[in-house]
Every structure is written in C-alpha cells, then in structure tokens.
Design an enzyme around this catalytic site. Structure first.
Site, PDB file in Angstrom:
ATOM      1  N   LYS A  55       0.841  -1.202   0.000  1.00 47.19           N
ATOM      2  CA  LYS A  55       0.000   0.000   0.000  1.00 47.19           C
ATOM      3  C   LYS A  55       0.872   1.247   0.000  1.00 47.19           C
ATOM      4  CE  LYS A  55      -3.945  -2.257   2.128  1.00 47.19           C
ATOM      5  NZ  LYS A  55      -4.591  -2.719   3.348  1.00 47.19           N
ATOM      6  N   GLN A  99      -4.886  -1.335   9.493  1.00 51.18           N
ATOM      7  CA  GLN A  99      -4.774  -2.679   8.921  1.00 51.18           C
ATOM      8  C   GLN A  99      -5.377  -3.717   9.870  1.00 51.18           C
ATOM      9  OE1 GLN A  99      -3.450  -3.446   5.749  1.00 51.18           O
ATOM     10  NE2 GLN A  99      -4.365  -5.425   6.220  1.00 51.18           N
ATOM     11  N   ASP A 122     -11.367   2.936   3.806  1.00 50.34           N
ATOM     12  CA  ASP A 122     -11.853   1.557   3.689  1.00 50.34           C
ATOM     13  C   ASP A 122     -13.371   1.534   3.493  1.00 50.34           C
ATOM     14  OD1 ASP A 122     -10.046  -0.523   3.598  1.00 50.34           O
ATOM     15  OD2 ASP A 122      -9.697  -0.530   5.774  1.00 50.34           O
TER      16      ASP A 122
END
Ligand code: NDP
Length: 292
Positions: A55, A99, A122
């Site tokens: 990422k 995460q 997200d």
C-alpha cells in the site's frame, strides 16, 4: 477455441492507478496540495506487513504522501485510538487505514468507528455504509468498487441485469450489492442459509462470489454467457507440497460457460489497492469540497 473473455485485473488496476496519478498531479497544480494516506499497523502479522508495504509503495508511486505507523503488538487500545484521533486532526492526512486484523486486546470496531468518516478510505464506518445505501457521495469499500469496475469493463451498462452476489459480509457482499443496485441491477444476495443456491445463481447474468469456500461455484450453476467475478482468495494444497491460490469459483468449469470471468490470482485482488488510492483522492476532494 476459447470463447470467454478473461478479465485482466492487473491491467485494469494499472489503468485505475494511472487515473489516480493524473488526478494527484492535477490536485497539486490546481489546488496546491498532495493527497496523503496514513496506514496504521499494530503487531507482526506477516500478511499484514506485506499488504502495508504494498500500500505504501503504490501510494508513493501515484505521487501521494504516504505515512506508516508501525506499532508493537502490545500497544494498548487507548494508544491506537489516540493515534487515530491525531490523524483525524491532521489536515495533511486525507485517508486513514487501520490494517486488520488487530491484536485481540484491541476492539477493532471501536478503532474503525473512531476514524473520521471523511477519512475512512476503507469505507467501513457506519456513516459511510449509510451514505452508500441512501445514494450519497461517500467512500465505498475498495474490493466491491474494484469488482464492479471489472464487471463494467466487459459490460459498461449493467442496468437491468440479474445480479447474484454470494456472500453478505460487511466488507464485500453487502457493499457490492449496494453498488449493483446503484447500477440498476436486480440484485439477489445469497448466503449460507440460501436454499438451492445453484438454482439462484443459474438465474444470474452477473455473478459475484465472495464466500471464502474454495471453488464452491461450479460450471453447471452458471447461465451461459454470464459474467463471473470471483472475489475469493483461498490458499489450498498445490503441487510438490506447495500451496496455491484459488477463488470461490471453479475457474475451469465456469470459464467454459461464462462470457467473461476473473482469474484468481490476477482478477479482483489487484483492484483492491488501486481502489484504495482512488478513495484517498476522493477523500481529499470530499474534505476540500472539490467537485468531481
Ligand atoms: P466472510 O467470511 O466475512 O463472509 C462470507 C460470506 O459467505 C457470508 O455472508 C456467508 O454467509 C457466506 N457463505 C458461507 N458459506 C456459504 C455457503 N455454503 N453458501 C453460500 N454462502 C455462504 O468473508 P468475506 O466477505 O470477508 O470474504 C469472502 C472471500 O473474499 C474470501 O475468500 C476472502 O479471502 C475474499 N476477499 C478478497 C479480497 C480481495 O482483495 N480480493 C478482499 C476481501 C475478501 P452467512 O452470512 O450466512 O454466514
């Protein structure tokens, strides 16, 4: 002779990233700032470390600012919440990603719900879930967005299609269903309690499988000519004692019947990070009131 089309997620993800890089350059020239993504990693989970590294690399490659907050596994929930709050308050940070999985002593829901909805790249915050279902501008979860982009790469107008989504998780099944409804599909959501699931799937012009059961969807479940998007990522025993990745769809069988299908790996997988970058740009636009 091969009659089906293999949907190349790697190539389409590269196109999405190119689009992001162009938008980032435009933001710099027209608005004088670079969007930025902060990723928080707690603990040493090997898969999570790889995801976070990828990422970060792809965020930088698109020209954006990237920050990684790597915390030891024993970090307290209060400390993680404090970091998220600090990132919420930092105007240079447009997107925040924590995460998952988090260590067991940390309440993941509490942490995710602390992220400001406009920085929730997200798309998991209940405010963004609500915005998605009422049809407002919002940050949409990445894998569902990627899945719909792949379906539209073969059929740009999905309106009127019978879509069957297998799986109803908050991460994939539900949001992808909301997106397909937005595309004017007639959406059926199948799950573990669905009766005669193969018959339900057989009625679909578009199948999105997000179950987590290796190769569950068989060739005789698929209507000839349907589009099949396989979200599943399952590690199963392969040759010579190694493991291999397979999807939730039996690729060999379904490819014989479908008009187009995503492979695993190389289908939906590469789209997820590309859509995360897209969301970071979108988050920056939402925060600064920049129209599309
Ligand atoms: P979850 O385990 O959260 O959800 C699985 C869903 O499948 C549930 O809704 C469950 O139903 C349903 N299900 C389970 N068994 C059956 C069955 N026999 N028949 C029909 N439905 C069933 O998984 P996720 O949504 O998080 O992930 C799904 C898959 O997608 C996994 O393989 C995962 O690895 C992959 N994935 C891939 C990503 C990517 O980047 N490509 C990102 C995220 C996930 P019920 O609700 O009734 O229990």
């Amino acid at each position: 002779m091969q009659t089906h089309r293999i949907i190349d997620g790697k190539a389409i993800a590269a196109q999405v990233r190119e689009g992001v890089a162009k938008e980032v350059a435009l933001m710099k020239s027209a608005h004088g700032f670079l969007p930025g993504l902060a990723v928080v990693l707690v603990g040493e989970d090997p898969a999570s470390k790889v995801y976070v590294k990828n990422k970060g690399e792809q965020t930088k490659a698109s020209g954006m600012n990237s920050w990684e907050h790597k915390l030891p596994a024993e970090t307290s929930e209060a400390e993680v919440l404090a970091i998220v709050q600090k990132l919420n308050d930092d105007p240079a940070v447009n997107g925040i990603l924590v995460q998952l999985p988090l260590p067991k002593h940390i309440n993941a829901e509490k942490v995710l719900n602390t992220i400001h909805p406009d920085k929730d790249v997200d798309g998991f915050h209940p405010v963004n879930v609500g915005r998605l279902w009422v049809g407002e501008r919002t940050l949409v979860p990445c894998t569902p967005t990627g899945s719909v982009i792949l379906a539209k790469s073969v059929q740009p107008n999905l309106s009127g299609l019978n879509a069957v989504v297998i799986g109803r998780s908050n991460i994939v099944g539900k949001p992808v269903s909301a997106l397909l409804l937005r595309e004017n599909c007639t959406v059926t959501i199948a799950h573990s309690k669905t009766r005669n699931i193969h018959n339900v799937v057989k009625g679909a012009d578009l199948v999105i499988a997000a179950v987590g059961i290796p190769e569950m969807v068989r060739g005789d479940w698929i209507k000839p000519g349907a589009i099949v998007i396989d979200v599943g990522i399952n590690r199963v025993p392969g040759e010579a004692g190694k493991t291999k990745l397979v999807g939730d769809v039996n690729y060999e069988e379904c490819a014989r019947v479908a008009s187009a299908i995503t492979p695993v790996p190389g289908g939906v997988g590469p789209m997820t990070i590309a859509c995360l970058l897209k969301n970071t740009v979108e988050a920056a636009k939402i925060q600064r009131g920049i129209k599309d």
